[in-house]
Motif scaffolding. Structure first.
Motif, PDB file in Angstrom:
ATOM      1  N   SER A  29       0.844  -1.208   0.000  1.00 31.39           N
ATOM      2  CA  SER A  29       0.000   0.000   0.000  1.00 31.39           C
ATOM      3  C   SER A  29       0.875   1.252   0.000  1.00 31.39           C
ATOM      4  N   LYS A  30       0.221   2.397  -0.186  1.00 26.21           N
ATOM      5  CA  LYS A  30       0.933   3.665  -0.325  1.00 26.21           C
ATOM      6  C   LYS A  30       1.508   4.161   1.012  1.00 26.21           C
ATOM      7  N   MET A  31       2.217   5.284   0.940  1.00 28.02           N
ATOM      8  CA  MET A  31       2.945   5.800   2.110  1.00 28.02           C
ATOM      9  C   MET A  31       2.004   6.244   3.237  1.00 28.02           C
ATOM     10  N   PHE A  32       0.878   6.874   2.870  1.00 27.69           N
ATOM     11  CA  PHE A  32       0.023   7.462   3.908  1.00 27.69           C
ATOM     12  C   PHE A  32      -1.446   7.041   3.815  1.00 27.69           C
ATOM     13  N   CYS A  33      -1.735   6.043   2.955  1.00 27.19           N
ATOM     14  CA  CYS A  33      -3.119   5.555   2.858  1.00 27.19           C
ATOM     15  C   CYS A  33      -3.074   4.079   2.456  1.00 27.19           C
ATOM     16  N   GLY A  34      -4.243   3.455   2.332  1.00 27.56           N
ATOM     17  CA  GLY A  34      -4.285   2.017   2.067  1.00 27.56           C
ATOM     18  C   GLY A  34      -4.369   1.656   0.595  1.00 27.56           C
ATOM     19  N   CYS A  35      -4.254   2.638  -0.312  1.00 29.06           N
ATOM     20  CA  CYS A  35      -4.384   2.350  -1.747  1.00 29.06           C
ATOM     21  C   CYS A  35      -3.267   1.442  -2.242  1.00 29.06           C
ATOM     22  N   SER A  36      -3.584   0.641  -3.251  1.00 31.04           N
ATOM     23  CA  SER A  36      -2.601  -0.283  -3.832  1.00 31.04           C
ATOM     24  C   SER A  36      -1.513   0.477  -4.578  1.00 31.04           C
ATOM     25  N   GLN A  46      -6.521   3.633  -8.360  1.00 33.24           N
ATOM     26  CA  GLN A  46      -5.913   3.316  -7.075  1.00 33.24           C
ATOM     27  C   GLN A  46      -5.720   4.605  -6.282  1.00 33.24           C
ATOM     28  N   VAL A  47      -6.829   5.234  -5.993  1.00 31.27           N
ATOM     29  CA  VAL A  47      -6.788   6.543  -5.338  1.00 31.27           C
ATOM     30  C   VAL A  47      -7.864   6.630  -4.253  1.00 31.27           C
ATOM     31  N   CYS A  48      -7.633   7.524  -3.282  1.00 29.09           N
ATOM     32  CA  CYS A  48      -8.617   7.766  -2.235  1.00 29.09           C
ATOM     33  C   CYS A  48      -8.507   9.229  -1.818  1.00 29.09           C
ATOM     34  N   ALA A  49      -9.273   9.615  -0.817  1.00 25.40           N
ATOM     35  CA  ALA A  49      -9.284  11.017  -0.377  1.00 25.40           C
ATOM     36  C   ALA A  49      -7.889  11.485   0.046  1.00 25.40           C
ATOM     37  N   VAL A  50      -7.104  10.569   0.679  1.00 23.28           N
ATOM     38  CA  VAL A  50      -5.783  10.976   1.184  1.00 23.28           C
ATOM     39  C   VAL A  50      -4.829  11.255   0.032  1.00 23.28           C
ATOM     40  N   CYS A  51      -4.694  10.287  -0.900  1.00 17.13           N
ATOM     41  CA  CYS A  51      -3.690  10.492  -1.951  1.00 17.13           C
ATOM     42  C   CYS A  51      -4.196  11.399  -3.070  1.00 17.13           C
ATOM     43  N   LEU A  52      -5.489  11.750  -3.033  1.00 16.49           N
ATOM     44  CA  LEU A  52      -5.984  12.788  -3.940  1.00 16.49           C
ATOM     45  C   LEU A  52      -5.910  14.159  -3.282  1.00 16.49           C
TER      46      LEU A  52
HETATM   47 ZN   LIG Z   1      -5.025   6.588  -1.308  1.00 21.14          ZN
END
Ligand SMILES: [Zn+2]
Length: 495
Positions: A29-36, A46-52
């Motif tokens: 997963s990514k550095m600061f969220c659970g995205c692949s 492969q995005v969410c509120a954190v990495c967006l």
């Molecule tokens: Zn994310």
């Protein structure tokens, strides 16, 4: 663009290097969220509120990424910080929706280390300034221009899948004293680092996919002086060959500017693989421009000493030590080892030996058949589409008499062309040596009957004349005969 011949440049100027390598970690997963972090997915899946970077979202540190950062720091003989923080690096770019990158500034997790590279039997000690954690940005695709760069493009597409992938940036101290070998030292360092990171199993280290990227800082100073000259930073050089070529080019370009009485502009530059030149990018910002401040949404990272020592116990053999070990194990001469190192073939040879081939046969194939194809295609050795296991399999086919060295070259050709495994290529191309004595005997008879004058020579004692008959038989058998056996049969029949 004017350049000075390399030898002239080196006669007047002393190059100093600084290498910054970005490594994408192979965390799930990514550095600061659970995205692949999987490579190659549909854009923006492969995005969410954190990495967006959506307002109100909160980052959480990936523990596995911190572990990998510490292991990298330890493998580079760095001090591991007892307490460190993340910082915000503020700048605007469309591939970075938060308008800041979470990075580390004055408190890197690892600092003040060193490593060694071996080049032509000479050891260069490289100081490591720091290794710090940060997040990757998204990717821009500029459409419609001739160069793929933003200038001249009609529009741009953005893919945030890579946004927030964990990165480690490894920065060397100024590398001095390399003289004319500077380009080769740069390449050897990145090669060593790639091998080390692979052995640590912390990254895919695929330069062609961007999971290992090198920025090369180059400056020149007049020979015999100590003050560092103004440097340029050539960004995102994406192959080992290009690292060497880009450094060499920058030395000759800067030397021409300086020799003409000009000044070097501190700037980033772009490397152009096809034309082999660098061109100006943006004039270089200083760190003040980024208005760094400690990241308020993350707690400090304070790895316990017990954990650090536990991780130290998981480190692989250092590359320079490994080189000394395999040199002894393989029994190579200094020259043979030097050739293997400069071809970047040490790991390939090691894996081929592990798959059952002898060191000498592994060396032979990698440095001839595979290296030749890599050179022709202008790629690094391991980009050639053949695996160490396949090379070992070809050698096994030679040793069990299925094929000879000459036929093996056709097997290399077939495997690299994607025709299948070595055995499949041997079958499909019908390359196996004919061991059918009847077929061989017929070919021998044919050669004897067609060449009565040569037969007379052999009968009169000139045994070396048999070579012509062997040649005739091999030709009839399309090279697929055991030459020693053919020779025996000819002498039996005539004698
Ligand atoms: Zn994310």
């Amino acid at each position: 663009m004017t350049v000075l011949p390399y030898a002239e440049a080196l006669a007047a100027y002393d190059p100093v290097l600084g290498l910054e390598v970005h490594v994408e970690l192979n965390t799930v997963s990514k550095m600061f969220c659970g995205c692949s972090t999987a490579f190659g997915a549909e854009p923006n899946t492969q995005v969410c509120a954190v990495c967006l970077g959506l307002p109100g979202s909160l980052p959480v540190v990936n523990a596995k990424a911190v572990e990998s950062a510490i292991r990298i720091g330890l493998a580079l003989n760095c001090t591991i910080a007892e307490w460190c923080r993340f910082s915000r690096k503020n700048y605007f770019y469309p591939d970075m929706p938060k308008n800041y990158q979470i990075s580390q500034y004055d408190e890197p997790i690892a600092y003040d280390g060193w490593t060694e590279v071996v080049l032509d039997g000479q050891v260069f000690r490289i100081g490591i300034e720091r290794a710090h954690m940060e997040e990757d940005t998204g990717k821009s695709l500029h459409v419609g221009g001739a160069t793929g760069r933003i200038h001249g493009a009609e529009y741009s597409l953005l893919d945030y899948n890579r946004s927030g992938v964990p990165l480690i940036e490894i920065v060397t101290k100024p590398i001095e004293g390399t003289g004319a070998q500077a380009p080769e030292v740069a390449r050897a360092y990145v090669t060593m680092l790639r091998d080390l990171l692979r052995a640590l199993d912390v990254s895919d280290v695929r330069m062609e996919q961007g999971s290992l990227r090198c920025d090369a800082n180059v400056s020149l100073r007049p020979v015999g002086t100590l003050a560092l000259g103004t440097r340029t930073e050539t960004k995102n050089v994406n192959s080992l060959r290009s690292v060497e070529r880009a450094v060499r080019y920058e030395i000759t370009r800067q030397a021409a500017v300086l020799a003409g009485g000009g000044r070097i502009t501190q700037e980033t530059r772009h490397w152009h693989e096809d034309s082999g030149v660098t061109t100006p990018g943006r004039s270089k910002e200083t760190s003040e421009d980024y208005r760094y401040f400690p990241e308020p949404d993350l707690v400090p990272v304070a790895p316990s000493r017990e954990w650090v020592e536990e991780l130290r116990g998981t480190l692989p053999e250092p590359p320079a030590a490994k080189l000394r070990r395999v040199t002894a194990e393989w029994g190579f001469s200094e020259l043979e080892m030097r050739d293997a190192v400069s071809a970047g073939a040490v790991n390939a040879i090691e894996a081929t030996v592990a798959a059952g081939a002898s060191p000498q046969s592994a060396r032979k194939w990698w440095l001839t058949e595979v290296a030749r194809r890599a050179n022709e295609a202008g790629v690094d050795l391991e980009e050639v589409k053949i695996s160490p296991q396949q090379v070992a399999e070809i050698q096994a086919l030679v040793e069990n008499g299925t094929i000879n060295d000459k036929l093996a070259r056709q097997v290399f050709e077939g495997v690299i062309a994607g025709e299948g495994s070595p055995s499949e290529v041997v079958n499909a191309r019908q390359l196996a040596i004919v061991s059918d004595e009847g077929a061989l005997a017929a070919a021998v008879d044919q050669a004897i009957n067609a060449n009565p004058d040569i037969v007379d020579k052999i009968k009169s004692g000139k045994v070396q004349a048999a070579g012509a008959l062997i040649g005739s038989v091999m030709k009839q058998m399309r090279g697929q005969a055991d030459a020693t056996r053919v020779r025996e049969m000819i002498l039996e029949k005539i004698g």
